[in-house]
Design a protein around this motif. Structure first.
Motif, short mmCIF file in Angstrom:
data_model
loop_
_atom_site.label_atom_id
_atom_site.label_comp_id
_atom_site.label_asym_id
_atom_site.label_seq_id
_atom_site.Cartn_x
_atom_site.Cartn_y
_atom_site.Cartn_z
N ASN A 146 16.73 51.27 62.37
CA ASN A 146 17.89 51.82 61.68
C ASN A 146 18.65 50.75 60.92
OD1 ASN A 146 17.56 54.51 62.63
ND2 ASN A 146 18.42 53.90 64.62
N LYS A 147 18.03 49.61 60.67
CA LYS A 147 18.72 48.49 60.01
C LYS A 147 19.01 48.81 58.55
CE LYS A 147 17.08 44.65 62.85
NZ LYS A 147 16.45 43.31 62.82
N GLY A 148 20.22 48.43 58.11
CA GLY A 148 20.61 48.63 56.73
C GLY A 148 21.40 47.46 56.19
N ASN A 149 21.29 47.21 54.90
CA ASN A 149 22.04 46.14 54.23
C ASN A 149 23.09 46.73 53.29
OD1 ASN A 149 20.46 44.22 55.46
ND2 ASN A 149 19.25 43.73 53.64
N THR A 150 24.28 46.13 53.29
CA THR A 150 25.33 46.53 52.36
C THR A 150 25.79 45.31 51.58
OG1 THR A 150 26.08 48.34 53.79
CG2 THR A 150 27.63 47.54 52.13
N PHE A 151 25.62 45.36 50.26
CA PHE A 151 26.01 44.25 49.39
C PHE A 151 26.40 44.80 48.03
CE2 PHE A 151 21.40 44.73 49.37
CZ PHE A 151 21.06 44.73 48.04
N GLN A 152 27.01 43.94 47.21
CA GLN A 152 27.63 44.42 45.97
C GLN A 152 27.57 43.32 44.91
OE1 GLN A 152 32.09 44.88 45.83
NE2 GLN A 152 31.54 47.05 45.74
N ALA A 153 27.40 43.74 43.67
CA ALA A 153 27.49 42.83 42.52
C ALA A 153 28.51 43.39 41.53
CB ALA A 153 26.14 42.66 41.85
N VAL A 154 29.43 42.54 41.08
CA VAL A 154 30.44 42.93 40.12
C VAL A 154 30.34 42.04 38.89
CG1 VAL A 154 32.91 43.22 39.69
CG2 VAL A 154 31.97 43.73 41.96
N LEU A 155 30.13 42.64 37.73
CA LEU A 155 30.16 41.93 36.45
C LEU A 155 31.52 42.19 35.82
CD1 LEU A 155 27.13 42.47 37.16
CD2 LEU A 155 26.69 42.60 34.70
N THR A 156 32.15 41.16 35.29
CA THR A 156 33.47 41.34 34.68
C THR A 156 33.64 40.39 33.49
OG1 THR A 156 35.86 41.33 35.07
CG2 THR A 156 34.56 39.74 36.31
N THR A 157 34.40 40.84 32.49
CA THR A 157 34.63 40.02 31.31
C THR A 157 36.00 40.31 30.71
OG1 THR A 157 33.70 39.35 29.16
CG2 THR A 157 33.55 41.68 29.73
N ASP A 158 36.49 39.34 29.92
CA ASP A 158 37.69 39.56 29.08
C ASP A 158 37.27 39.58 27.62
OD1 ASP A 158 37.14 36.92 28.49
OD2 ASP A 158 39.08 36.13 29.13
N THR A 159 36.00 39.80 27.38
CA THR A 159 35.27 39.81 26.10
C THR A 159 34.82 38.41 25.67
OG1 THR A 159 37.12 39.61 24.53
CG2 THR A 159 36.56 41.84 25.31
N SER A 162 32.84 35.45 31.07
CA SER A 162 32.21 36.42 31.97
C SER A 162 32.04 35.81 33.36
CB SER A 162 30.83 36.83 31.44
OG SER A 162 30.94 37.40 30.15
N PHE A 163 32.26 36.65 34.36
CA PHE A 163 32.05 36.25 35.75
C PHE A 163 31.19 37.27 36.46
CE2 PHE A 163 36.04 34.12 34.70
CZ PHE A 163 35.89 32.87 35.30
N ILE A 164 30.52 36.80 37.51
CA ILE A 164 29.83 37.70 38.42
C ILE A 164 30.29 37.40 39.84
CG2 ILE A 164 27.60 38.28 39.44
CD1 ILE A 164 26.37 38.01 36.69
N ILE A 165 30.65 38.44 40.56
CA ILE A 165 31.08 38.35 41.96
C ILE A 165 30.02 39.03 42.81
CG2 ILE A 165 32.88 38.92 43.62
CD1 ILE A 165 34.80 39.22 41.18
N LEU A 166 29.48 38.30 43.80
CA LEU A 166 28.48 38.86 44.72
C LEU A 166 29.10 38.94 46.10
CD1 LEU A 166 25.34 36.82 43.56
CD2 LEU A 166 26.18 39.02 42.69
N ASN A 167 29.13 40.14 46.67
CA ASN A 167 29.73 40.37 47.98
C ASN A 167 28.68 40.83 48.98
OD1 ASN A 167 32.41 39.87 47.08
ND2 ASN A 167 32.53 41.93 46.24
#
Length: 254
Positions: A146-159, A162-167
């Motif tokens: 029943n193992k599961g992974n929870t993770f996230q990637a966020v791309l963001t810019t002010d035009t 650019s940054f990427i946040i990995l959680n």
């Protein structure tokens, strides 16, 4: 989940899911989203991209989908530019969901702006756009657990910048069975990879532990002193917060 854990999860992960009107990827092994057109260009390694794919196997790719389930070492020889929060053999048919959305929500952008300003205090930045992709409690191919992974990637810019946040909230497995992982433990074989590939065959970045058993500890590591969070400026990529004991060459950890 108790109240403290729920609060910790909410402080690490940006809001996602049905309540956020996220889109959801199909339940399909090695599946991907449709080709997604972005409202604004996202600059990655000095190139502007206006389309991307959210791939079930833990990859956000520009221009072309990625169905490959066993990660290859970076830099890739085939020139695919992509971000991989956790490139491994996800099977959302067995469990979990992959969510994504493009957003200009003021509350979300304000939170992202505050975080970026905290980590990069010398760079003036106010987020005007974000793309949030979340792999929620996803299973691995061939799983008998029943193992599961929870993770996230966020791309963001002010035009311009650019940054990427990995959680990384919960990482319980590293490897699918087709990558020689154990069906009961989700460990062994060729473990998952986290990092960036520019597509120019020269510039790349590997988060420490990638493709080793140590990647399961990524919830405890960081380059911004927040366990489970890695943040990078990616318009003109710069290695940030490099641990002093790790050597750097060609924008990668050795």
């Amino acid at each position: 989940m108790n109240a403290q854990r729920a609060q910790e999860k909410a402080s690490l992960l940006y809001p996602y899911g049905v309540d956020e009107h996220d889109h959801k990827n199909p339940k399909l092994d090695d599946g991907t989203s449709k080709k997604l057109s972005l409202a604004v260009p996202f600059t990655f390694y000095s190139k502007k991209y206006q389309t991307l794919y959210v791939n079930n196997n833990g990859v956000i790719s520009f221009d072309t989908p990625v169905k490959q389930y066993t990660p290859d070492p970076f830099p890739l020889a085939d020139g695919r530019p992509f971000v991989t929060p956790y490139w491994g053999d996800v099977n959302n048919v067995l469990g979990g969901d992959i969510f994504y959305r493009e957003s200009t929500d003021p509350t979300l952008l304000a939170r992202i702006t505050d975080d970026i300003n905290q980590y990069f205090s010398k760079i003036p930045y106010t987020a005007t756009w974000a793309f949030v992709a979340t792999w929620d409690d996803v299973a691995y191919y061939g799983s008998t657990s029943n193992k599961g992974n929870t993770f996230q990637a966020v791309l963001t810019t002010d035009t311009k910048t650019s940054f990427i946040i990995l959680n990384y909230w919960d990482i319980q497995w590293t490897t699918g069975v087709a990558s020689d992982g154990d069906p009961e433990t989700g460990l062994g074989g060729t473990p998952a990879h986290a990092g960036f590939n520019s597509g120019d065959e020269t510039n790349f970045y590997n988060i420490p532990g990638s493709q080793t058993e140590a990647i399961i500890n990524i919830t405890k590591t960081s380059n911004v002193n927040v366990p489970g969070r890695w943040v990078f400026q990616v318009d003109d990529f710069k290695v940030t917060g490099v641990p002093p004991k790790v050597a750097v060459s060609n924008n990668c950890f050795l």
